[in-house]
Structures are given as structure tokens and as C-alpha cells.
Design an enzyme around this catalytic site. Structure first.
Site: not given
Length: 271
Positions: A13, A15, A46, A55, A81, A133, A146, A148, A150
Site C-alpha cells: 500500500g 502509493s 522517491g 494482498v 500497510n 490503529s 474496523y 475488530a 485492528k
């Protein structure tokens, strides 16, 4: 000589947001970094080689890991990530939607970890850093699923750390609070929206509009990722940013009733 020179890192992740900032930070620190995104992008971070990877697809994950090993012959660090967000009342999401959330945010971590562990173990050690998180510590209203997932990342990471220490592999989880990224805008919407939650949903949306301009920059989290990746004695858990530290301390030391009232007040809920 830079201790990180010659080491290879994969950041999923990468990008945008936390992933992009972490990939750039690791590259500046001397790592050879491969970032991933579901679709190939034009301008990546960079000094980072971007590769496509989904994934949720085991074959895609295996292809990525094989490509990295073919180029460098080693993997020293994995930063998990990649993820998606979901803010909704708990009953506003179908089982299928919750499964999709877990497939990216938890099972995606498991797929990536299982794919890289043999190479990291063969090399004699390394690190796995999972982006969790503060909601993995402190559940909040309208983030049940969400939170749950994490919480699951927290348990998975700590258990895995105990298991892999015998191979000189350490696992850490990073716990940010609100971060200024497009993550929330790109989150999925509940697929069973109910009018009973319209007012509360509007309150959460207002809260996000208020806090996001003052939220931590992705670079704040990236600094903690780098610390977890390079520390001689890494911790299992790292809060990232002032807000996450404050909330974590408040949860630990404030009476439960006081914390409950403060949380509900922040989310514009009757106390």
C-alpha cells in the site's frame, strides 16, 4: 557504513499516505525498498521500486515475493500497510462486506507475512512491522468492524512475535490515530445503510471534517515505522503521534466512566 545498506524492504500500500511516507523514509535510511499497489502507478515514492500486488490474492502475493527475491536475493523487512476503511453502524454492513474488509486488512497481512517468512528466516532474521490503529486498543462508535480487524492485528502481531523470536525475527505493530491521508475518503461505504443511523453518521462525518486538518502527517507515522524497523530492541507496540499517545494514556489511567463519557462527547453522542 550505513547499517541498512543492502537490506531489502517491502512496503504494501505504498502509493499514498502512510505507506508512501514509510517507503520513502526507509529508502532514505539506506534500504532497497519495493512498494506495492493494487494497480501500477506512474509516479511512485522517491527511490522506491513500485510493483503491483493484490494482498487478497495468494498468487499475486507469491509473484511479488518471487520478483523481489529474484532482484535482491533477500528480504529483511516487511511493512504491512495495505488496508481499507469502513465507518458505519455495526448492523449497516452485510457479512460479505465485513468479510471483504477482513480479507484486505487481516488476511492480506497473513498472506504477505507467510510469503516472506521463509526468506527472512533463511537470511537469519529481520523485521515485520504491521500498521495497526489506536482503534485496535480503543474501539470507537461506528467503527465496530474496523476496530475488530485492528484488534485482530494486535493479537496476531504479538503472538507472531513470540513465535518468530527464535529465528531472530521481531514483529511490531504501529498504532496511529487520525492521519492526514485520503484513507477515509477512499473507505468503503456501508452496503445496508439504515435511516436510524443518519443523524449519528452525520455527526461522525462532521467530526472527521473537524479533526482531519489538524491530524498527524503520514511522515509522523513513517518515523515510528523506521524506528521499529531499525531499533536494536524493538517494542511490540508503538503509538504514533501525540493524539494516539494521549488517548492510550487516558484509556490506561482514567476511570472507565470518565473515558466513556469523553469518547461519547467527542463523537457527538449523548452521555
Amino acid at each position: 557504513m550505513n547499517a541498512n545498506f543492502g537490506k531489502t524492504a517491502i512496503v504494501t500500500g505504498a502509493s499514498s499516505g502512510i505507506g508512501r511516507a514509510s517507503a520513502e523514509s526507509l529508502a532514505r535510511a539506506g534500504f532497497t525498498v519495493f512498494g506495492t499497489s493494487r494497480r501500477v502507478i506512474g509516479a511512485g515514492p522517491g527511490r522506491v521500486t513500485m510493483l503491483s500486488c493484490d494482498v487478497t490474492d495468494g498468487e499475486s502475493v507469491d509473484t511479488l515475493v518471487s520478483a523481489v527475491l529474484a532482484q535482491t536475493g533477500r528480504i529483511d523487512l516487511l511493512v504491512n500497510n495495505a488496508g481499507i476503511g469502513l465507518q458505519a453502524g455495526a448492523e449497516e454492513s452485510s457479512i460479505e462486506q465485513v468479510q471483504a474488509l477482513f480479507d484486505v486488512n487481516l488476511f492480506g497481512v497473513v498472506r504477505m507475512t507467510n510469503a516472506v517468512l521463509p526468506a527472512v528466516r533463511l537470511k537469519g532474521g529481520g523485521r515485520i512491522v504491521n500498521i495497526g490503529s489506536i482503534l485496535g486498543v480503543i474501539p470507537a462508535p461506528y467503527s465496530a468492524h474496523y476496530s475488530a480487524v485492528k484488534h485482530a492485528i494486535e493479537g496476531y502481531s504479538e503472538s507472531l512475535d513470540h513465535e518468530t523470536r527464535a529465528f531472530n525475527i521481531r514483529v511490531s505493530v504501529i498504532e496511529p490515530a487520525f492521519v492526514r491521508t485520503v484513507f477515509d475518503q477512499n473507505g468503503i461505504k456501508p452496503d445496508c445503510m439504515m435511516k436510524e443511523y443518519d443523524q449519528a453518521r452525520a455527526g461522525v462525518d462532521t467530526l472527521l471534517r473537524d479533526v482531519m486538518p489538524k491530524a498527524d502527517l503520514p511522515e509522523v507515522v513513517a518515523e515510528v515505522v523506521l524506528r521499529a524497523a531499525t531499533s536494536e530492541r524493538p517494542r511490540r507496540r508503538y503509538t504514533a503521534g501525540k493524539a494516539a499517545r494521549q488517548v492510550s494514556l487516558l484509556r490506561r489511567f482514567a476511570p472507565a466512566e470518565v473515558f466513556d463519557k469523553a469518547l461519547r462527547k467527542q463523537f457527538r453522542l449523548p452521555v
